[in-house]
Design a protein around this motif. Structure first.
Motif, short mmCIF file in Angstrom:
data_model
loop_
_atom_site.label_atom_id
_atom_site.label_comp_id
_atom_site.label_asym_id
_atom_site.label_seq_id
_atom_site.Cartn_x
_atom_site.Cartn_y
_atom_site.Cartn_z
N THR A 50 0.81 -1.23 0.00
CA THR A 50 0.00 0.00 0.00
C THR A 50 0.84 1.27 0.00
O THR A 50 0.29 2.36 0.16
CB THR A 50 -0.95 0.02 1.22
N ALA A 68 2.04 6.91 0.88
CA ALA A 68 0.93 6.06 0.45
C ALA A 68 1.03 5.83 -1.06
O ALA A 68 1.44 6.73 -1.80
CB ALA A 68 -0.41 6.72 0.77
N LEU A 74 -7.89 10.36 4.40
CA LEU A 74 -7.02 10.15 5.57
C LEU A 74 -6.96 8.67 5.91
O LEU A 74 -7.97 7.98 5.87
CB LEU A 74 -7.57 10.92 6.76
N ARG A 75 -5.76 8.19 6.19
CA ARG A 75 -5.58 6.81 6.60
C ARG A 75 -4.48 6.77 7.66
O ARG A 75 -3.64 7.66 7.72
CB ARG A 75 -5.22 5.92 5.42
N THR A 76 -4.50 5.74 8.45
CA THR A 76 -3.47 5.59 9.48
C THR A 76 -2.16 5.20 8.81
O THR A 76 -2.11 4.24 8.04
CB THR A 76 -3.88 4.52 10.51
N MET A 77 -1.12 5.97 9.11
CA MET A 77 0.21 5.71 8.56
C MET A 77 1.22 5.82 9.69
O MET A 77 1.02 6.58 10.63
CB MET A 77 0.54 6.72 7.45
N LYS A 94 -2.85 10.03 11.16
CA LYS A 94 -3.68 9.93 9.97
C LYS A 94 -3.19 10.96 8.95
O LYS A 94 -3.12 12.15 9.27
CB LYS A 94 -5.14 10.16 10.31
N ARG A 96 -2.86 11.87 4.42
CA ARG A 96 -3.36 11.60 3.06
C ARG A 96 -2.27 11.07 2.15
O ARG A 96 -2.50 10.18 1.36
CB ARG A 96 -3.93 12.88 2.44
N ALA A 117 1.05 1.87 5.89
CA ALA A 117 0.01 2.74 5.35
C ALA A 117 -1.22 1.85 5.18
O ALA A 117 -1.20 0.91 4.38
CB ALA A 117 0.42 3.35 4.02
N GLY A 118 -2.28 2.13 5.95
CA GLY A 118 -3.45 1.26 5.90
C GLY A 118 -3.08 -0.12 6.41
O GLY A 118 -2.49 -0.27 7.48
N ARG A 119 -3.38 -1.15 5.63
CA ARG A 119 -3.12 -2.54 6.06
C ARG A 119 -1.75 -3.07 5.65
O ARG A 119 -1.34 -4.12 6.10
CB ARG A 119 -4.20 -3.45 5.50
#
Length: 129
Positions: A50, A68, A74-77, A94, A96, A117-119
């Motif tokens: 990801t 990313a 927004l995602r957890t990184m 979080k 972008r 980043a994410g999963r």
């Protein structure tokens, strides 16, 4: 110079200033995406499903940031850098596009870099030895 020529030059100048102003308004988003969060020379890129972690080195300091693959919501990184013999220095939040850079003084020591980043995530093992 007659008044018609002066008006044409003023109109042209106004058009150029307007175009420059519009470009200045559009540029910050692009500049933010392109600006590197770490100083120095990029020495390693650690890809994962990801995104990727970019590792930089400058004068004994090692800095890393997670990017990313598909910027957007927004995602957890996270990113973490650990010089051998020291505790890891993490950042999680979080974002972008990318995390801020995490910088540690490593001198000539190996470093361990992690990012997610994410999963998806990556774990470098000891590098830059």
């Amino acid at each position: 110079m007659d008044s018609g020529a002066i008006r044409r030059r003023l109109a042209l100048g106004l058009c150029v200033l307007t175009a420059a102003g519009l470009l200045a308004l559009a540029a910050p988003a692009e500049a933010h995406a392109a600006a590197a969060p770490c100083p120095g020379r990029k020495v390693r890129t650690l890809p994962f499903s990801t995104g990727s972690v970019h590792v930089y080195k400058s004068g004994g300091y090692v800095c890393a940031a997670t990017y990313a693959k598909n910027p957007g919501p927004l995602r957890t990184m996270s990113v973490s850098v650990q010089a051998r013999g020291h505790r890891p220095v993490p950042h999680k939040g979080k974002h972008r596009y990318h995390t801020p850079g995490v910088k540690v003084y490593a001198g000539q020591r190996c470093v361990w870099v992690k990012g997610s980043a994410g999963r998806g995530s990556v774990d470098s093992g000891w590098i830059l030895c």
